[in-house]
Design an enzyme around this catalytic site. Sequence first.
Site, mmCIF file in Angstrom:
data_model
loop_
_atom_site.group_PDB
_atom_site.id
_atom_site.type_symbol
_atom_site.label_atom_id
_atom_site.label_comp_id
_atom_site.label_asym_id
_atom_site.label_seq_id
_atom_site.Cartn_x
_atom_site.Cartn_y
_atom_site.Cartn_z
ATOM 1 C CE LYS A 216 -12.889 -13.723 -2.773
ATOM 2 N NZ LYS A 216 -12.133 -13.987 -4.018
ATOM 3 C CD GLU A 222 -3.422 -8.896 8.216
ATOM 4 O OE1 GLU A 222 -2.275 -8.856 7.766
ATOM 5 O OE2 GLU A 222 -4.298 -9.674 7.773
ATOM 6 N N GLY A 277 -9.305 -9.264 -4.904
ATOM 7 C CA GLY A 277 -9.492 -8.261 -3.860
ATOM 8 C C GLY A 277 -9.394 -6.844 -4.357
ATOM 9 N NE ARG A 278 -4.340 -6.973 -8.397
ATOM 10 C CZ ARG A 278 -4.077 -8.229 -8.077
ATOM 11 N NH1 ARG A 278 -4.314 -8.672 -6.853
ATOM 12 N NH2 ARG A 278 -3.570 -9.073 -8.976
ATOM 13 C CD GLU A 363 -2.439 -7.313 -4.140
ATOM 14 O OE1 GLU A 363 -2.010 -7.334 -2.974
ATOM 15 O OE2 GLU A 363 -3.654 -7.294 -4.426
ATOM 16 C CG HIS A 394 3.005 24.513 -2.781
ATOM 17 N ND1 HIS A 394 3.593 25.758 -2.827
ATOM 18 C CD2 HIS A 394 1.828 24.628 -3.453
ATOM 19 C CE1 HIS A 394 2.793 26.585 -3.482
ATOM 20 N NE2 HIS A 394 1.720 25.926 -3.878
ATOM 21 C CE LYS A 516 -1.802 -11.513 3.668
ATOM 22 N NZ LYS A 516 -3.047 -11.829 2.939
#
Length: 552
Positions: A216, A222, A277-278, A363, A394, A516
């Site tokens: 954004k 990153e 964001g999510r 979050e 399993h 961060k």
Amino acid sequence: MPEFSQANELKAWAALVEQHKAVSSELNMKSFFNQDPDRFAKFSHVFENEADSTEILFDFSKNYINDDIYKCLLDLAKEAGVNSLKLDMFAGKKINFTENRAVYHVALRNTDNWVLEVDGKSVVEGVNETLEHMKEFSEQVRSGEWKGYTGKKIKTIINIGIGGSDLGPVMVCEALKPYGDRSLTMHFVSNIDGTHITEALRDSDPETTLFLIASKTFTTAETCTNAETAKKWFLKTAKDDSAIAKHFVALSTNSTEVAKFGIDTKNMFPFSDWVGGRYSVWSAIGLSVCLYIGYDNFHSFLAGAHAMDRHFRDTPLENNIPVLGGLLSVWYSDFFGAQTHLVSPFDQYLHRFPAYLQQLSMESNGKAITRDGKYVKYTTGPILFGEPATNAQHSFFQLLHQGTKLIPTDFILAIQSHNPVEANKHQKMLASNFFAQSEALMVGKSTEEVKAEGAPEELVAHKTFQGNRPTTSILADKITPATLGALIAYYEHVTFVEGAIWNINSFDQWGVELGKVLAKKIQAELDESGENKSHDASTSSLINRFKQRSTL
């Protein structure tokens, strides 16, 4: 905002404490069914998705609820102001008060063009304009009209983002792979670990690769680092900065930084600050999805979510599917001490769905401060995890059946497979496990039953299953784009209901910031010569060892 600050101060909470006392000592879900022949009909709901005329059955009947508990849970939702907060969200009010923002992901999938405003200004036109841009661009790329700098058709798409800018698109592209253009190779790069970008570039051709840079602000550390690496790789072959415009587009709002990178701002797809964001896969962040499955399918994806939004907004609490899902989560977390929640899809295409839901849930509701700034006096934010079945059976299902922890579980299955191989034998075997697991977790196996099977005395205890493990079964007709949209929206609204009852802000994420900030400081220190002494003994020693041995 409700006047109270703690959920456990509500009258309905006290009533649920009493309900818990009444049922927990002699809890037997089998007896619930024996006592109430209408239990399944009462505690299951069919969601009719008008977006594509499919249905999803939500069966809540194998949960710790009866008529009295259900009434108390609904009273909790009413007393906590779930309805008023929900209407505030749909009205564009700034319910994310710590960032002074609206929470308006529902506006991104507003396929009926409801009147939706923020600060008295309609957002509908801006959303539709971006969608039209996405449609035009995706059709150009998919048809071959959009060409790379040497005139070749795009064959590889690399989405570079992190968090919601990665988890959403990669999950949806995987889930809707049957609808995807298999001539396109899709890569999703998020990790700052150089391995991630290196592997994506390894078999890619600069002449036929399109990069989507999803940030954004266009300053995410990153993402920008990976984007710069991609640009250097590309220019090593192209050798002309003007070629960047044919191979890089930005999913961003920062036109200055986008242009500085070399991307033509005509190829910038914006979204507003009221998009978390999510919750952003519905926005321009979903451009990779649109490119892969085509705009019509992407629109159906949005329409399915919008149908669930309509249900959540307009349906009374007692028949509201996400409300019941959220109430059960609070019930288990705060009254039965459940710390986790399992989501296990019986669908290989949904293998990234639990990872997506992890960010959505943890979050959002990994908070310990109420909306009026007090520390909570109850548990919030369950740990969500998951893995596709039957593989999961399993690995960790042993813990579900015979462990000491209570793990409420959602099972998801599509009745119709996209790959009905061997006369649908595989799907029937998959379905048999879906039905069997929820039944086995509920009924268990008694000591008497184990003995009747002739088990040696010394093994009787080991082969006994307590049962009474709660599950919700979600049975869809088929995982279509509209169905997936509705499922995601369901879990979004479940998360909303949880946060509303816990009286926390589900829409900020300050907890990700501290690491961060410290990382930026340490990154500079890694380039400095000499021994580091600016941190605690452990951190400084780890830094010094890294610096000493990274050059070996």
